[in-house]
Motif scaffolding. Structure first.
Motif, PDB file in Angstrom:
ATOM      1  N   TYR A  81     -25.785 -22.220 -37.957  1.00 51.24           N
ATOM      2  CA  TYR A  81     -26.201 -23.389 -38.698  1.00 51.24           C
ATOM      3  C   TYR A  81     -27.206 -24.102 -37.803  1.00 51.24           C
ATOM      4  O   TYR A  81     -26.958 -24.273 -36.610  1.00 51.24           O
ATOM      5  N   SER A 136     -25.295 -24.509 -34.284  1.00 50.55           N
ATOM      6  CA  SER A 136     -23.851 -24.353 -34.133  1.00 50.55           C
ATOM      7  C   SER A 136     -23.470 -23.081 -34.874  1.00 50.55           C
ATOM      8  O   SER A 136     -24.235 -22.582 -35.694  1.00 50.55           O
ATOM      9  N   SER A 137     -22.317 -22.550 -34.558  1.00 48.47           N
ATOM     10  CA  SER A 137     -21.931 -21.295 -35.192  1.00 48.47           C
ATOM     11  C   SER A 137     -20.440 -21.290 -35.452  1.00 48.47           C
ATOM     12  O   SER A 137     -19.703 -22.157 -34.978  1.00 48.47           O
ATOM     13  N   THR A 138     -20.011 -20.312 -36.217  1.00 46.20           N
ATOM     14  CA  THR A 138     -18.599 -20.226 -36.568  1.00 46.20           C
ATOM     15  C   THR A 138     -17.755 -20.050 -35.309  1.00 46.20           C
ATOM     16  O   THR A 138     -18.151 -19.381 -34.364  1.00 46.20           O
ATOM     17  N   THR A 157     -16.831 -22.530 -33.299  1.00 48.07           N
ATOM     18  CA  THR A 157     -17.007 -23.612 -32.333  1.00 48.07           C
ATOM     19  C   THR A 157     -17.532 -24.848 -33.043  1.00 48.07           C
ATOM     20  O   THR A 157     -18.213 -24.726 -34.062  1.00 48.07           O
TER      21      THR A 157
END
Lengths: 115, 113
Positions: B32, B94-96, B98
């Motif tokens: 994201y 950002s990522s899945t 975290t």
């Protein structure tokens, strides 16, 4: 528009001293974060906090750091024994929800200088 | 591990000219992407974000960004800048798995009269 506020805007301290950086998150937000930016480097994540517990922390966030929500409005970052390399801009952020893709709202930062 | 690269530390541009601020990322999982702006003495303000769907994202103040998965880029554009756009611009991912953002080093946009 509600905003995150931080105090002080600047702080100068001697190496080895303790400092407390203060943040007032947006009032209906429940999730809080600290980031820092050493001059000329990237903004780095330090810690996230929810329900009076740390939910995630980086390797930077060692035993000299602690966070606290001492009352219903403040969120603090304490550095126990400051080092020269702690000199940086510290940003507080808050969000309504906690999850990937959620918008974090940032304060203006506290510039910390350790001499 | 994820990372974000903003190759341009400073971008000078004349008023009313177009501008593109570059951002490249690396990640092994779904990401994201965000662009934030910091005006002097203020906090980081969200300009726009990409979560899914259309790869062209429109934000505040006339800015837009295009997500390009094959080039792992999320460049920020504005067709005509104003003096008031002078600020520092940060790209973040950002990522899945975290909740933290990974930021780039920022690009200082200076709009000249």
């Amino acid at each position: 528009e509600p905003e995150v506020t931080q105090t002080p805007s600047h702080q100068v301290t001697q190496m080895g001293q303790e400092v407390i950086l203060r943040c007032v998150p947006i009032s209906n937000h429940l999730y809080f974060y600290w980031y820092r930016q050493i001059l000329g480097q990237k903004v780095e994540f330090l810690v996230s906090f929810y329900n009076n517990e740390i939910s995630e922390k980086s390797e930077i966030f060692d035993d000299q750091f602690s966070v606290e929500r001492p009352d219903g409005s403040n969120f603090t970052l304490k550095i126990r024994s400051t080092k020269l390399e702690d000199s940086a801009m510290y940003f507080c952020a808050s969000s309504e929800a906690h999850g990937t893709g959620v918008t974090q709202y940032f304060g203006p930062g506290t510039r910390l200088l350790v001499l | 591990a994820q990372s974000v690269t903003q190759l341009d530390s400073q971008v000078p541009v004349f008023e009313e000219a177009p501008v593109e601020l570059r951002c490249n990322y690396s990640s092994s999982v779904s990401v994201y992407l965000f662009w934030y702006v910091q005006y002097p003495n203020q906090g980081l303000q969200l300009l726009l974000k990409y979560l899914s769907g259309s790869t062209l994202v429109k934000g505040i103040n006339g800015f837009e960004a295009e997500f390009n998965k094959s080039q792992t880029s999320f460049h920020l554009r504005k067709p005509s800048v104003h003096i008031s756009d002078t600020a520092e611009y940060f790209c973040a991912v950002s990522s899945t798995g975290t909740y933290k953002y990974i930021f780039g080093t920022g690009t200082r946009l200076k709009v000249l009269a």
